[in-house]
Design an enzyme around this catalytic site. Structure first.
Site, PDB file in Angstrom:
ATOM      1  CB  SER A  99      -6.120   8.301  15.008  1.00 44.85           C
ATOM      2  OG  SER A  99      -6.086   7.276  15.977  1.00 44.85           O
ATOM      3  CD  GLN A 100      -9.177   8.422   8.956  1.00 46.50           C
ATOM      4  OE1 GLN A 100      -9.671   8.939   7.965  1.00 46.50           O
ATOM      5  NE2 GLN A 100      -8.052   7.748   8.909  1.00 46.50           N
ATOM      6  CG  HIS A 136      -1.976   1.035   1.207  1.00 39.18           C
ATOM      7  ND1 HIS A 136      -3.107   0.942   0.430  1.00 39.18           N
ATOM      8  CD2 HIS A 136      -2.073   2.212   1.872  1.00 39.18           C
ATOM      9  CE1 HIS A 136      -3.862   2.004   0.622  1.00 39.18           C
ATOM     10  NE2 HIS A 136      -3.255   2.792   1.488  1.00 39.18           N
ATOM     11  NE  ARG A 153      -6.818  13.010   6.893  1.00 38.76           N
ATOM     12  CZ  ARG A 153      -7.800  12.150   7.149  1.00 38.76           C
ATOM     13  NH1 ARG A 153      -9.011  12.596   7.431  1.00 38.76           N
ATOM     14  NH2 ARG A 153      -7.584  10.850   7.122  1.00 38.76           N
ATOM     15  CD  GLN A 164      -8.123   3.810   8.746  1.00 38.18           C
ATOM     16  OE1 GLN A 164      -9.065   3.139   8.340  1.00 38.18           O
ATOM     17  NE2 GLN A 164      -7.055   4.049   8.008  1.00 38.18           N
ATOM     18  CG  HIS A 208     -10.627   3.476   2.961  1.00 38.36           C
ATOM     19  ND1 HIS A 208     -11.196   3.658   4.188  1.00 38.36           N
ATOM     20  CD2 HIS A 208      -9.301   3.730   3.143  1.00 38.36           C
ATOM     21  CE1 HIS A 208     -10.268   4.011   5.068  1.00 38.36           C
ATOM     22  NE2 HIS A 208      -9.114   4.062   4.458  1.00 38.36           N
TER      23      HIS A 208
END
Length: 760
Positions: free
Chosen positions: A317-318, A53, A120, A244, A99
């Site tokens: 974590s987002q 990834h 983001r 997440q 995802h």
């Protein structure tokens, strides 16, 4: 100074190395790079950054064959998102990512955090997000689990995008048994910026502080990058801790804070803490800038007690950003974060020694040569061989034409969830927030205005995995060609591509052959259509115990209209308009929805793609729109010409009938092949009869075959199609009901087939 394992860390054993997704060759390379065995923290760091990834170890050599440059390219691959010039000093940033695995485990949060991550990627370039698109793949809606997955994914996308205030304007949804064990959830985001506002994620300036901004770090998403780099297996539900959890309200604050930080001049670089979290964001920023970094993981704000350095570094974590600020600007950065109710903390500094060093207070828990960490993974060069089964299914001849009822066939096609209206999906999304949407979901591409200018942006995303499965090279070309047609029928000129390449296990020769050949097709099509690839994502290991998904290279494309008021709708507009088919009729049924519907199988050679014809068609559509000759325009794709005609008819409000004679257009083609063949380089347009001569002359000038086949209307009339001695006639109201009800009927778990015919 040497990194040491902490008390309580497990010993580095071959089993521990295997559980981290590293093979013996890779572990030996790590030992050679370090000159010693890694600490437990270092093993986790290498595991994340050397995962497929993050490292692209199977795909990097193939991706280098894609065209990535052009006069419109402001930023190509290698950054968080690609950026294209669109005129008047404006630029568009766009990116697509997958995802898939998280969504298979926890569909709501998997899809929601996919949206958060792609947002983001866009605002870290200095662009304000203006649109989201999603391309989704599920198994049959007859399955309760697939309905559960579809419902959760759609709700996750809608809730996150709606709450953060970015419209979801386009995409596509396909249902096929091949995705039963492994759904695909690909999210695309588009943002606007002035050219001079572009910022890149390259750390610079030894001594400059490194600052975490945003949400606190928890234990969710640890090893998410590694999870995305392996096939789904039995017991997948146990992987929920690696999914997440998102908070769109914090994301909205983070957008505003990040854009203000960029505009303030106080920061050098900014990066999303996405896959592999703090580890990848800090290491990749350092590698891009040719510098080192030193972090103190104990300074990172956490929301759970007792977190270890391993957990802090690898948490995904987002809603977190990593910032490199100008030395002395720490308080200014903190003030901006505080203004937007976000936490910030200085967690390290840029160094000039090229090392990636992590402390836990006074302890050094990781010390790795930075460039080797990011670029040192041994490249994989898998064998690429097409399987005999693939060759056999492509070579399988078409069955003899049967005297099927054409009206019944059309109704059954319109009832297929892949072809039917996706209104059930997009009505759960806010498609008009920000008030820039000129044309939303339901057509070939969305169109948004660029405020303060005459410019418009056309956006599309999708792919046909069936074509790639049958012939990867032609399928790759077809994915780009259809995206370009989707853009061009709005009147926009195609500009560039982002891709999300979804395939199975790359170590399998037939899978890697599919990947390599699909990329070759994408590359050739992008060169022919002058749409460079500015970035994207490779998602391998999309497999489950039932097998691999269809090879699905999603193509996201952006186009520009010089004058947004020339935007052409997909739906018919006026009774009496002339109906014109652009392109030639070859009646290609291989890989078509019609063939699968009548035989229960997918086989044959998919439609061939003539790139010169595609280029001519795109140029003609853009030219005709600029001259305001078109009343409507719609791409011909899945389901063929008959489905394209019906989609344009039912898209009108109220629905309009049409009367068409295809006898001359399909002179040597069987009636069912003429109606349902998925020949490429085609579109259906309508034109005011007063402009028909001008349109025909323009088509000749561009070398595009244009055949008038009938007329539109009247309101509520029947659909009538003649192909020599064969005739199809159905009330438009009935076709509309079938088309609109197919997906919601199945999502409600309703049994039974089509509604009883009222006549015709």
């Amino acid at each position: 100074m040497t990194a040491r394992s902490r008390p309580g860390d497990p010993a580095i054993t071959s089993e521990l190395v295997r559980r981290h997704g590293l093979n013996p060759e890779e572990f030996d390379r790590i030992v050679a790079i370090l000159g010693r065995e890694p600490t437990y923290v270092e093993l986790g760091i290498f595991s994340a950054l050397w995962s497929e990834h993050c490292s692209y170890k199977h795909s990097r050599a193939v991706l280098k064959t894609l065209p990535t440059t052009g006069p419109q390219v402001l930023q190509g691959p290698g950054e968080n998102a690609g950026v294209l010039r669109i005129g008047d000093g404006w630029a568009v940033a766009f990116k697509m990512e997958s995802h898939n695995h998280p969504s298979a485990v926890e569909p709501y949060q998997g899809a929601a955090t996919g949206v958060g991550g792609i947002l983001r990627d866009i605002f870290t370039m200095g662009a304000r997000p203006i649109a989201l698109l999603d391309s989704l793949r599920f198994g049959s809606l007859d399955s309760p689990r697939q309905r559960y997955l579809c419902h959760g994914v759609v709700r996750g996308i809608g809730d996150y995008g709606n709450c953060v205030g970015v419209p979801t304007v386009a995409g596509d949804v396909v249902f096929d048994p091949a995705y039963e064990g492994n759904p695909l959830v690909n999210a695309m985001c588009v943002g606007l910026l002035r050219e001079e506002e572009l910022i890149r994620a390259a750390a610079a300036g030894p001594g400059n502080p490194i600052i975490v901004v945003g949400a606190r770090t928890g234990r969710d998403g640890i090893h998410g990058a590694a999870f995305a780099s392996e096939a789904l297996a039995e017991g997948t539900e146990a992987r929920r801790p690696q999914v997440q959890v998102g908070d769109p309200f914090t994301e909205k604050l983070l957008i505003e804070a990040s854009l203000e930080l960029i505009a303030s001049g106080h920061i050098v670089a900014i990066q999303d803490m996405g896959a592999a979290g703090l580890t990848s964001s800090s290491a990749e920023m350092a590698a891009r800038g040719g510098v080192g970094v030193e972090l103190d993981a104990r300074r990172v704000p956490t929301r759970e007690d007792g977190m270890t350095p391993y957990e802090v570094l690898l948490s995904e974590s987002q809603e977190r950003m990593l910032v490199v600020a100008e030395r002395g600007s720490e308080q200014a950065v903190e003030a901006i974060a505080r203004k937007w109710e976000l936490e910030s903390a200085v967690v390290g500094r840029v160094t000039d020694d090229g090392l990636y060093r992590v402390r836990w207070g006074d302890e050094v828990v990781a010390e790795i040569p930075g460039r080797s960490l990011v670029e040192g993974v041994p490249a994989r060069r898998p064998e690429a061989v097409e399987g005999e089964a693939a060759q056999a299914r492509r070579a399988r001849p078409m069955p003899p034409t049967a005297d099927r009822d054409l009206g019944d066939a059309l109704e059954r096609l319109l009832d297929l969830p892949t072809i039917a209206s996706k209104r059930w999906v997009y009505e759960q999304y806010d498609t008009s927030v920000q008030a820039n949407t000129v044309r939303g979901p339901g057509g070939d591409a969305a169109v948004l205005r660029v405020r303060g200018t005459t410019l418009g942006l056309a956006l599309t995303a999708g792919s046909s995995g069936r074509y790639v499965w049958l012939d990867p090279y032609e399928g790759g070309k077809a994915a780009v060609a259809e995206a370009a047609r989707n853009i061009a029928v709005t009147g926009a000129r195609p500009l560039g591509v982002t891709d999300c390449l979804n395939f199975g296990d790359p170590e399998k020769p037939d899978v890697f052959y599919q990947f390599r050949e699909a990329c070759r097709g994408i590359a050739d099509a992008c060169r022919a259509l002058e749409t460079p690839v500015t970035g994207g994502n490779v998602s391998f290991y999309n497999e489950s115990p039932s097998g691999a998904v269809l090879p699905t290279p999603m193509i996201g494309m952006v186009g520009v209209l010089a004058d947004v008021t020339t935007c052409v709708p997909a739906a018919f507009r006026t009774t009496g308009d002339a109906l014109v088919v652009l392109g030639r009729c070859r009646g290609e049924l291989g890989g078509s929805q019609y063939l699968s519907m009548v035989t229960g199988e997918t086989f044959g050679a998919p439609p061939s793609v003539n790139l010169a014809a595609e280029r001519a068609l795109v140029a003609f559509l853009v030219d005709a729109a600029e001259r305001r000759l078109l009343a409507s325009a719609h791409d011909v794709s899945e389901g063929g010409l008959a489905v394209a005609l019906v989609e344009s008819a039912v898209g009108a409000a109220p629905a309009l009938g049409f009367d068409v004679d295809l006898s001359a257009y399909a002179r040597d083609v069987a009636a069912d092949a003429a109606l349902f063949g998925e020949d490429q380089a085609r579109a259906v347009v309508t034109v005011d009869p007063r402009h028909l001569a001008a349109l025909t002359a323009l088509a000749v000038q561009h070398g595009v075959p244009a055949t008038m086949v009938g007329t539109v209307g009247p309101v509520g009339a029947a659909v009538r199609v003649v192909v020599r001695d064969r005739r199809l006639e159905r009330p438009i109201a009935r076709l509309r009901e079938i088309y609109e009800r197919a997906v919601p009927r199945r999502m409600a778990g309703a049994e039974g087939g089509l509604p009883a015919a009222a006549g015709g």
